[in-house]
Scaffold this active site. Structure first.
Site: not given
Length: 290
Positions: A2-3, A61, A273
């Site tokens: 969810p950007e 966000k 990441r």
DNA sequence: GATCGGCCCTGCCCGC
DNA sequence: TGCGGGCAGGGCCGAT
């Protein structure tokens, strides 16, 4: 998800489907879903009863639903795997259903479903922030996002160049500009032909503006296609996925040819990441911030 | 004050 | 077939 584009898709759905409705009953089914609500899930549920949702707002966000009286709001963050779904009450409970709001009109419920429980809900006071906006107190430290008409490009460039870090870290810093996550950071850097570790302190102002423009463009395009979805986790309030994953040039494209030069895209470890870049178009700078 | 690593979770996929 | 390790789109907190 969810950007920014994915969260905005959800905000539009909430504005359409829950604004103007009054909560008859709320349930919080998992303690982590209310961990940002200091008094806990039972208190959150009790405080929502009888309140009317006026609209749906967003910064970066973060989503929030201002309540009648407009002095407080139900704040939601989707984390890595959160969904806000508007569904008929008879829909079977999802495996990871964390909270539910039923409304006095007897229509569709609002459900918060979150596999990884990094997301959450909280009731929070609305306050004036220092850029002239009204936001929940817990969101006041979050910068405006590049699609916000109140976003100040010049100020962003000045603050970016005062940092001493790599460009991608700065893009991901939600107190500098909000809404940009791992996908759109990589896509913006690819479009700007900049390396993720290139130093913020020496980037030319014009190049910084260019990078910001690319971030804005790529998120606008993604929004127009309903957001980016790799799987069924990332959906709008009706459970539908977006299509922007078909347009990604770098993110997730390890070993695929760069759409510009044909060199294979590489994946590199970054902040626990991944980062994806083209080794030809996005050369490693001498004074990189690793 | 600024910067950065660790950590909070669950599930899926891949290699052994 | 089963198991362990790695990885996933985020952000807060504490150490330096």
């Amino acid at each position: 998800m969810p950007e920014l584009p994915e969260v905005e898709v959800v905000r539009r759905g909430l504005d359409r489907w829950v604004a103007g409705r009054t909560v008859e009953r709320a349930e919080v089914l998992h303690p982590r879903a209310a961990r940002r609500h200091e008094a806990g899930g039972a208190d959150l549920a009790q405080r929502l009863r009888g309140r009317t949702i006026t609209t749906a707002s967003r910064r970066g966000k973060y989503l929030w639903l201002p309540l009648d009286g407009r002095d407080s709001a139900l704040v939601a963050h989707l984390g890595m795997s959160g969904q806000l779904l508007v569904q008929p009450a008879e829909t079977p409970d999802q495996t990871h259903l964390r909270a539910r709001l039923a409304f006095t009109d007897g229509g569709r419920e609002l459900r918060f479903v979150d596999q990884r429980t990094f997301g959450g809900l909280a009731l929070d006071a609305l306050v004036d922030d220092d850029t002239g906006g009204v936001v929940p107190a817990s969101v006041a430290h979050i910068a405006r996002d590049p699609l916000d008409p109140g976003f100040d490009d010049g100020e962003w460039v000045r603050r970016l160049r005062r940092r001493q870090t790599g460009l991608k870290r700065a893009l991901l810093d939600q107190t500098l500009a909000s809404g940009i996550g791992n996908i759109y950071a990589d896509e913006a850097l690819w479009r700007a032909r900049l390396h993720w570790a290139a130093p913020t302190e020496t980037i030319a102002p014009a190049r910084a503006r260019e990078l910001l423009g690319h971030a804005r463009d790529v998120m606008s395009s993604a929004l127009a296609e309903g957001g980016t979805s790799f799987d069924a986790l990332y959906v709008n309030v009706n459970g539908e996925s977006g299509y922007f994953d078909r347009s990604l040039a770098a993110y997730g494209q390890a070993d695929q040819p760069c759409p510009r030069c044909g060199r294979p895209i590489v994946r590199e470890a970054f902040m626990n990441r991944s980062s994806y870049r083209c080794p030809q178009c996005q050369r490693t700078p001498r004074n990189a911030h690793r």
